[in-house]
Design a protein around this motif. Structure first.
Motif, PDB file in Angstrom:
ATOM      1  N   ASN A 281       5.021  -7.665  -2.774  1.00 17.96           N
ATOM      2  CA  ASN A 281       4.605  -8.750  -3.678  1.00 17.96           C
ATOM      3  C   ASN A 281       4.622  -8.183  -5.095  1.00 17.96           C
ATOM      4  N   ASP A 282       3.974  -8.867  -6.031  1.00 18.65           N
ATOM      5  CA  ASP A 282       4.031  -8.437  -7.427  1.00 18.65           C
ATOM      6  C   ASP A 282       3.413  -7.058  -7.647  1.00 18.65           C
ATOM      7  N   TRP A 283       2.572  -6.620  -6.727  1.00 20.51           N
ATOM      8  CA  TRP A 283       1.936  -5.306  -6.873  1.00 20.51           C
ATOM      9  C   TRP A 283       2.878  -4.182  -6.451  1.00 20.51           C
ATOM     10  N   GLY A 284       3.897  -4.510  -5.704  1.00 21.28           N
ATOM     11  CA  GLY A 284       4.835  -3.488  -5.253  1.00 21.28           C
ATOM     12  C   GLY A 284       5.078  -3.609  -3.766  1.00 21.28           C
ATOM     13  N   ALA A 285       5.602  -2.521  -3.188  1.00 21.71           N
ATOM     14  CA  ALA A 285       5.846  -2.500  -1.750  1.00 21.71           C
ATOM     15  C   ALA A 285       4.528  -2.275  -1.026  1.00 21.71           C
ATOM     16  N   MET A 286       4.355  -2.894   0.118  1.00 19.84           N
ATOM     17  CA  MET A 286       3.164  -2.762   0.956  1.00 19.84           C
ATOM     18  C   MET A 286       1.904  -3.140   0.171  1.00 19.84           C
ATOM     19  N   ALA A 287       1.451  -4.355   0.356  1.00 16.82           N
ATOM     20  CA  ALA A 287       0.377  -4.831  -0.518  1.00 16.82           C
ATOM     21  C   ALA A 287      -0.473  -5.902   0.160  1.00 16.82           C
TER      22      ALA A 287
ATOM     23  N   PHE B  97     -18.662  -3.324  -5.078  1.00 17.58           N
ATOM     24  CA  PHE B  97     -17.207  -3.232  -4.972  1.00 17.58           C
ATOM     25  C   PHE B  97     -16.806  -2.569  -3.652  1.00 17.58           C
ATOM     26  N   TYR B  98     -15.740  -3.116  -3.062  1.00 16.84           N
ATOM     27  CA  TYR B  98     -15.234  -2.627  -1.783  1.00 16.84           C
ATOM     28  C   TYR B  98     -13.785  -2.180  -1.951  1.00 16.84           C
ATOM     29  N   GLY B  99     -13.493  -0.971  -1.516  1.00 17.45           N
ATOM     30  CA  GLY B  99     -12.110  -0.532  -1.411  1.00 17.45           C
ATOM     31  C   GLY B  99     -11.634  -0.775   0.013  1.00 17.45           C
ATOM     32  N   ILE B 100     -10.474  -1.420   0.132  1.00 20.94           N
ATOM     33  CA  ILE B 100      -9.889  -1.732   1.441  1.00 20.94           C
ATOM     34  C   ILE B 100      -8.517  -1.063   1.514  1.00 20.94           C
ATOM     35  N   GLU B 101      -8.209  -0.475   2.655  1.00 24.02           N
ATOM     36  CA  GLU B 101      -6.891   0.136   2.826  1.00 24.02           C
ATOM     37  C   GLU B 101      -6.186  -0.436   4.047  1.00 24.02           C
ATOM     38  N   CYS B 102      -4.867  -0.312   4.048  1.00 30.07           N
ATOM     39  CA  CYS B 102      -4.064  -0.426   5.259  1.00 30.07           C
ATOM     40  C   CYS B 102      -3.786   1.009   5.677  1.00 30.07           C
ATOM     41  N   SER B 103      -4.254   1.385   6.856  1.00 26.69           N
ATOM     42  CA  SER B 103      -4.173   2.803   7.251  1.00 26.69           C
ATOM     43  C   SER B 103      -2.752   3.362   7.243  1.00 26.69           C
ATOM     44  N   PRO B 104      -1.754   2.666   7.832  1.00 26.86           N
ATOM     45  CA  PRO B 104      -0.402   3.248   7.854  1.00 26.86           C
ATOM     46  C   PRO B 104       0.218   3.372   6.461  1.00 26.86           C
ATOM     47  N   HIS B 105      -0.260   2.588   5.505  1.00 23.49           N
ATOM     48  CA  HIS B 105       0.392   2.544   4.196  1.00 23.49           C
ATOM     49  C   HIS B 105      -0.523   2.960   3.042  1.00 23.49           C
ATOM     50  N   LEU B 106      -1.600   3.670   3.375  1.00 29.72           N
ATOM     51  CA  LEU B 106      -2.484   4.160   2.303  1.00 29.72           C
ATOM     52  C   LEU B 106      -1.705   5.051   1.341  1.00 29.72           C
ATOM     53  N   THR B 107      -0.860   5.906   1.886  1.00 27.39           N
ATOM     54  CA  THR B 107      -0.111   6.836   1.026  1.00 27.39           C
ATOM     55  C   THR B 107       0.948   6.113   0.193  1.00 27.39           C
ATOM     56  N   MET B 108       1.272   4.857   0.580  1.00 28.62           N
ATOM     57  CA  MET B 108       2.210   4.058  -0.214  1.00 28.62           C
ATOM     58  C   MET B 108       1.460   3.145  -1.179  1.00 28.62           C
ATOM     59  N   GLY B 109       0.139   3.264  -1.196  1.00 28.20           N
ATOM     60  CA  GLY B 109      -0.649   2.496  -2.155  1.00 28.20           C
ATOM     61  C   GLY B 109      -1.091   1.134  -1.670  1.00 28.20           C
TER      62      GLY B 109
ATOM     63  N   VAL C 109      -3.666  -0.814  -0.882  1.00 25.17           N
ATOM     64  CA  VAL C 109      -5.122  -0.927  -0.999  1.00 25.17           C
ATOM     65  C   VAL C 109      -5.445  -2.197  -1.773  1.00 25.17           C
ATOM     66  N   MET C 110      -6.678  -2.636  -1.662  1.00 22.90           N
ATOM     67  CA  MET C 110      -7.133  -3.769  -2.474  1.00 22.90           C
ATOM     68  C   MET C 110      -8.624  -3.627  -2.735  1.00 22.90           C
ATOM     69  N   THR C 111      -9.104  -4.438  -3.682  1.00 22.79           N
ATOM     70  CA  THR C 111     -10.498  -4.364  -4.109  1.00 22.79           C
ATOM     71  C   THR C 111     -11.160  -5.718  -3.956  1.00 22.79           C
ATOM     72  N   ILE C 112     -12.333  -5.709  -3.358  1.00 24.98           N
ATOM     73  CA  ILE C 112     -13.175  -6.906  -3.303  1.00 24.98           C
ATOM     74  C   ILE C 112     -14.383  -6.665  -4.201  1.00 24.98           C
ATOM     75  N   GLN C 113     -14.648  -7.627  -5.079  1.00 22.36           N
ATOM     76  CA  GLN C 113     -15.901  -7.617  -5.838  1.00 22.36           C
ATOM     77  C   GLN C 113     -16.810  -8.660  -5.233  1.00 22.36           C
ATOM     78  N   ALA C 114     -17.989  -8.245  -4.800  1.00 20.48           N
ATOM     79  CA  ALA C 114     -18.975  -9.176  -4.251  1.00 20.48           C
ATOM     80  C   ALA C 114     -20.103  -9.347  -5.252  1.00 20.48           C
ATOM     81  N   GLY C 115     -20.292 -10.576  -5.693  1.00 19.59           N
ATOM     82  CA  GLY C 115     -21.351 -10.864  -6.647  1.00 19.59           C
ATOM     83  C   GLY C 115     -20.978 -10.433  -8.051  1.00 19.59           C
ATOM     84  N   ASP C 116     -22.000 -10.458  -8.917  1.00 14.10           N
ATOM     85  CA  ASP C 116     -21.775 -10.048 -10.298  1.00 14.10           C
ATOM     86  C   ASP C 116     -21.710  -8.535 -10.344  1.00 14.10           C
ATOM     87  N   GLY C 117     -20.886  -8.039 -11.181  1.00 15.98           N
ATOM     88  CA  GLY C 117     -20.788  -6.591 -11.323  1.00 15.98           C
ATOM     89  C   GLY C 117     -19.833  -6.267 -12.435  1.00 15.98           C
TER      90      GLY C 117
END
Ligand SMILES: [Cu+2]
Length: 144
Positions: free
Chosen positions: A31-37, A93-105, A107-115
């Motif tokens: 997608n716009d973020w790159g490969a594996m996203a 804040f939550y960091g989320i990964e896809c295990s097979p593609h962590l090394t390809m970047g 990952v995504m971020t969830i913000q819960a609530g104000d921060g």
């Protein structure tokens, strides 16, 4: 007086009910973020919401990076090619990964609530591509 009390009581349920939102995140090869996203790669939710990760493309999963989530937050490890629903129970804040593609970047971020997104820490020990993606997500979140 009694009438007022009854009216006040009648309003209590309406005031206390908050509607938990259900968010969808797709796991894709490109997608716009790159490969594996993740799509989206930055998601702002409220505590009590759920986030469901859908295996749109083949070979992905979604896992909470357990040193990148709020203290006491639920931890999840999705199976490859299976959807998983995460119940967001802590603000922050939550960091989320896809295990097979962590090394390809993948990952995504969830913000819960104000921060303040500047408080989202990106550990130096992460793979280079994961750090790059997290930094790009952080820049995106700050520019919103
Ligand atoms: Cu993946």
């Amino acid at each position: 007086m009694l009438r007022r009390l009854i009216m006040a009581l009648a309003l209590v349920p309406l005031a206390s009910v908050s509607f938990a939102a259900e968010h969808i995140v797709k796991m894709v090869n490109q997608n716009d973020w790159g490969a594996m996203a993740f799509e989206p790669s930055f998601l702002h939710v409220e505590v009590g919401d759920t986030v469901t990760f859908e295996p749109t493309d083949y070979g992905h999963n979604a896992v909470t990076i357990n040193y990148m989530i709020p203290r006491g937050a639920n931890r999840y490890r999705g199976k490859i090619n299976k959807p998983i629903t995460m119940a967001i129970n802590k603000s922050g804040f939550y960091g989320i990964e896809c295990s097979p593609h962590l090394t390809m970047g993948m990952v995504m971020t969830i913000q819960a609530g104000d921060g303040d997104i500047t408080e989202f820490e990106i550990p130096k020990t992460l793979p280079k591509q994961a750090k790059l993606r997290f930094n790009a997500i952080k820049d995106y979140a700050m520019s919103r």
